[in-house]
Scaffold this active site. Structure first.
Site, PDB file in Angstrom:
ATOM      1  CG  ASP A 292     129.657  89.256  24.589  1.00  0.00           C
ATOM      2  OD1 ASP A 292     129.938  88.046  24.701  1.00  0.00           O
ATOM      3  OD2 ASP A 292     128.379  89.398  24.004  1.00  0.00           O
TER       4      ASP A 292
ATOM      5  CD  GLU B 180     130.455  88.678  16.620  1.00  0.00           C
ATOM      6  OE1 GLU B 180     129.573  87.999  17.365  1.00  0.00           O
ATOM      7  OE2 GLU B 180     130.554  88.324  15.249  1.00  0.00           O
TER       8      GLU B 180
ATOM      9  CG  HIS C 172     130.037  85.792  21.799  1.00  0.00           C
ATOM     10  ND1 HIS C 172     129.653  87.223  21.916  1.00  0.00           N
ATOM     11  CD2 HIS C 172     129.934  85.846  20.349  1.00  0.00           C
ATOM     12  CE1 HIS C 172     129.273  87.956  20.765  1.00  0.00           C
ATOM     13  NE2 HIS C 172     129.496  87.055  19.589  1.00  0.00           N
TER      14      HIS C 172
ATOM     15  CG  ASN D 161     133.594  86.876  13.052  1.00  0.00           C
ATOM     16  OD1 ASN D 161     134.528  87.111  13.536  1.00  0.00           O
ATOM     17  ND2 ASN D 161     132.391  87.021  13.099  1.00  0.00           N
TER      18      ASN D 161
ATOM     19  CD  GLU E 160     127.812  82.539  14.103  1.00  0.00           C
ATOM     20  OE1 GLU E 160     126.518  82.322  13.938  1.00  0.00           O
ATOM     21  OE2 GLU E 160     127.948  83.319  15.140  1.00  0.00           O
TER      22      GLU E 160
END
Ligand code: XIL
Length: 672
Positions: free
Chosen positions: A275, A273, A245, A208, A165
């Site tokens: 979701d 990651e 996400h 990432n 990030e």
């Protein structure tokens, strides 16, 4: 296990034999066309060479529902918080690897790969780092952190999120403000990647981030420019992680384009990651399809198992509900990975035997779990030929110890594979088993006599007994099964060796199998009442060319079926060891090929993945993890595991001095 081989002799013979082996090696078993559809996420992803992972929290590893889903469905794990800076180096220079070690050791023992998350991130960063004001101090702090953490996990991490990030949201396409950016400038990312490469050259190094899934977004473009620049200047970067996400709408329509544009720069891409708010089926399907459609999209990780495990738990974004049941989105993901929903699968299964073995196998290997532990009186080069039984909450392993001066036996026990490396090695030459040539053990409990048997080779087929497997000093002195080598073996052995004795009993009879390193598998038979006496009438149970049916046979009963499984170690056209397999409905045969060729082996380097690093090309002498511990040697056909000996491919020299070590295969294409 052949006691006396000389590598020079063997290599020449292998080459000489290739033409013969090619002629006699049976072809692929009829009906073994195409991959089986799997019913778990990991197994299905593995069929296209991908992994399917989840974030794991160390604090939940005591929850049985959680771990049973974890081990059934996932073949990759990412520690959710345990590798972050505020856990690993909460105060300067003081490192805490306990929680992450728990996750990594557990995963490695089960053949699950590990994503490292994360080395450099502005968040979950301890105050002592974010309050630094001197660039040189921060540079050395950052490099030391990367080096120490990556070094600790060296060889165990498949991919590292080196930097997480670092780009700003919004329209700038620039780096975000952070202590790293503010003190070290744009170059901190490059510096971090270079340091990570030096610390663990085998791990893939990823950048990432989130909100980089939509191709036209300024943030996506900023990351893309950085990766392009890194690739053009040789800065070490191997992969880009897309956190994914998502809101209820799922991925942006350009997601696949984004993945393939990044991949075209020469990096792998991963969904790291995943979701999705409310877990809509279409949104999950679209995400998985985007990955499946991009060859360099190597795997998908969901950010937690059950909705209750999620950092966004109020949005129910995951594939399992709070009770651990599969949600509709689970079936969508499985289908998008190429699999079949469990309900459809049930029809197919009912037409077959309840727990039949597949006709093709794929495996994931642990790294080396057990290595020789020489002491002042045991100068041991290799640990070999393991036999293993699970009894009273522990694995009990017996193995050959090899050194230039010959072979003997060792015993160790441990409760979990993560403890295998630290278990004490008890050398059996100090017991009544005695010194001298003893090798290739097999252990089982002979229930009719309430005694443990250790069967091994001494030149004859020998055994010791012990009322208590936990007591290494309880073994009796060796006794022989045969008065001398049976005639039929003497007539067929040629220049081979009589090796690798193996006993298995059905309800009436016990059978003793052995090999001759000359293409013959022998079987002798006695009654359960007469055992260990009465092994007469030896016959040839199977034969092939020398290297196609070499040694190290295992025979098991497949639980809940009328099937027996035979494994025999062969030497491949590449000179490397591998296993072939057959089945029969009786221990007396006849044996029908199951996965019995070089192209469709039972276990060979070609159908084994090595997430912890490719430490061996040989899959050699070992044993299945059994369902029970008695003389019937039953195995559960679900998620087979095989403890084997492997060897550094570059090792050379005297055969007896080669550095064999033990690793564990876990089947990845199990359909149950
Ligand atoms: C989250 C964890 O899931 C939470 O348990 C923790 O409180 C905060 O971090 N991007 C990342 C992950 O890279 O590390 C974050 O994980 C979620 C967002």
């Amino acid at each position: 296990m052949n006691p006396l081989k000389r590598p020079g002799r063997r290599r020449a013979s292998v080459l000489g034999l290739l033409a013969v082996a090619a002629m006699v090696t049976p072809t692929t078993v009829t009906g073994a066309s195409g991959a089986e559809r799997a019913t778990t996420l990991g197994a299905q992803a593995a069929q296209s060479g991908r992994y399917f992972g989840t974030a794991v929290a160390a604090g939940k590893l005591g929850d049985g529902t959680y771990t049973s889903i974890l081990d059934r469905e996932f073949n990759s794990v990412t520690p959710e918080n345990e590798m972050k800076w505020d856990t690993t180096e909460r105060s300067r220079g003081s490192f805490n690897f306990g929680p992450a070690d728990q996750i990594v050791n557990r995963a490695t023992a089960r053949g699950q790969r590990v994503r490292g998350h994360t080395l450099v991130w502005h968040s979950q960063l301890p105050g002592w780092v974010s309050s630094l004001t001197d660039a040189n101090t921060l540079r050395s702090v950052m490099n030391n952190h990367i080096t120490t953490v990556a070094n600790h996990y060296k060889g165990k991490i498949h991919s590292w999120d080196v930097v997480n990030e670092a780009f700003a949201d919004g329209g700038s396409g620039a780096h975000r403000s952070s202590v790293f950016q503010n003190l070290l400038g744009d170059g901190f990312i490059e510096q971090a990647f270079r340091t990570a490469r030096t610390a663990d050259p085998a791990a893939k190094l990823c950048y990432n981030d989130y909100n980089i899934e939509n191709w036209s977004d300024a943030k996506t473009q900023g990351v893309y420019r950085m990766v392009r620049d890194f690739k053009s200047r040789g800065v070490p970067i191997d992969c880009v992680g897309f956190q994914a996400h998502f809101g209820t709408g799922g991925p942006p329509s350009s997601f696949q384009t984004t993945l393939s544009n990044f991949a075209a720069l020469g990096v792998d891409v991963q969904i790291t990651e995943l979701d999705i708010a409310q877990a809509p089926q279409a949104a999950y399907t679209g995400t998985v399809r985007a990955c499946m459609n991009v060859a360099r999209c190597t795997g998908i990780t969901v950010w937690g198992i059950r909705d209750s495990d999620s950092w966004r738990s109020g949005e129910n974004p995951l594939l399992f509900d709070r009770s651990g049941n599969k949600k509709a989105a689970y079936q969508s993901v499985l289908t998008a990975l190429g699999g079949t929903a469990a309900t459809q699968r049930a029809d197919t299964r009912s037409s077959r035997s309840a727990a039949a073995l597949p006709s093709r196998f794929s495996w994931s290997s642990s790294g080396p779990l057990i290595s020789p532990k020489p002491d002042s009186t045991h100068n041991i080069a290799g640990i070999k030929d393991p036999t293993v039984v699970r009894y009273n909450g522990k694995y009990h392993v017996f193995a050959s110890t090899a050194s230039a001066s010959g072979y003997n036996l060792v015993y160790l026990s441990f409760s979990d594979w993560s403890q295998a490396g630290s278990a004490t090695h008890h050398y059996l030459d100090r017991t009544a088993v005695g010194a001298g040539y003893r090798a290739a053990p097999q252990v089982f409990y002979y229930a009719p006599q309430r005694l443990w048997y250790l069967v091994y080779q001494t030149g004859n087929a020998s055994y010791s007994t012990n009322p208590d497997i936990d007591n290494p000093n309880g073994w009796s002195a060796p006794r022989n099964f045969y008065s001398s080598m049976p005639d039929i073996i003497r007539q067929n052995i040629g220049n081979g060796y009589w090796v690798d004795m193996w006993v298995i009993c059905d309800s009436a009879n016990c059978h003793l199998f052995s090999s001759d390193d000359n293409g013959h598998l022998y079987r002798s038979q006695t009654s359960v009442g007469q055992f260990p006496g009465g092994f007469t009438n030896t016959v040839i149970a199977a034969q092939d060319s020398k290297y196609a049916l070499f040694e190290a046979s295992n025979v098991y009963r497949v639980q809940d079926t009328n099937q027996y499984l035979l494994l025999v170690e062969a030497i491949g056209s590449d000179g490397r060891r591998y296993f072939r397999s057959w089945t029969a409905s009786s221990l007396a045969g006849s044996w029908t090929p199951l996965a019995a060729s070089e192209s469709n082996p039972f276990a060979r380097a070609s159908n084994v993945s090595f997430p912890a690093g490719s430490w061996t090309r040989d899959i050699s002498h070992g044993e299945m993890i059994r369902a029970g511990h008695d003389q019937t040697l039953s195995i559960n056909s679900c998620r087979l595991q095989y403890l084997y000996q492997g060897l550094n491919p570059h090792a050379s020299g005297d055969y007896n001095s080669l550095p064999w070590r033990l690793g564990l295969l876990t089947q990845t294409n199990s359909t149950c």
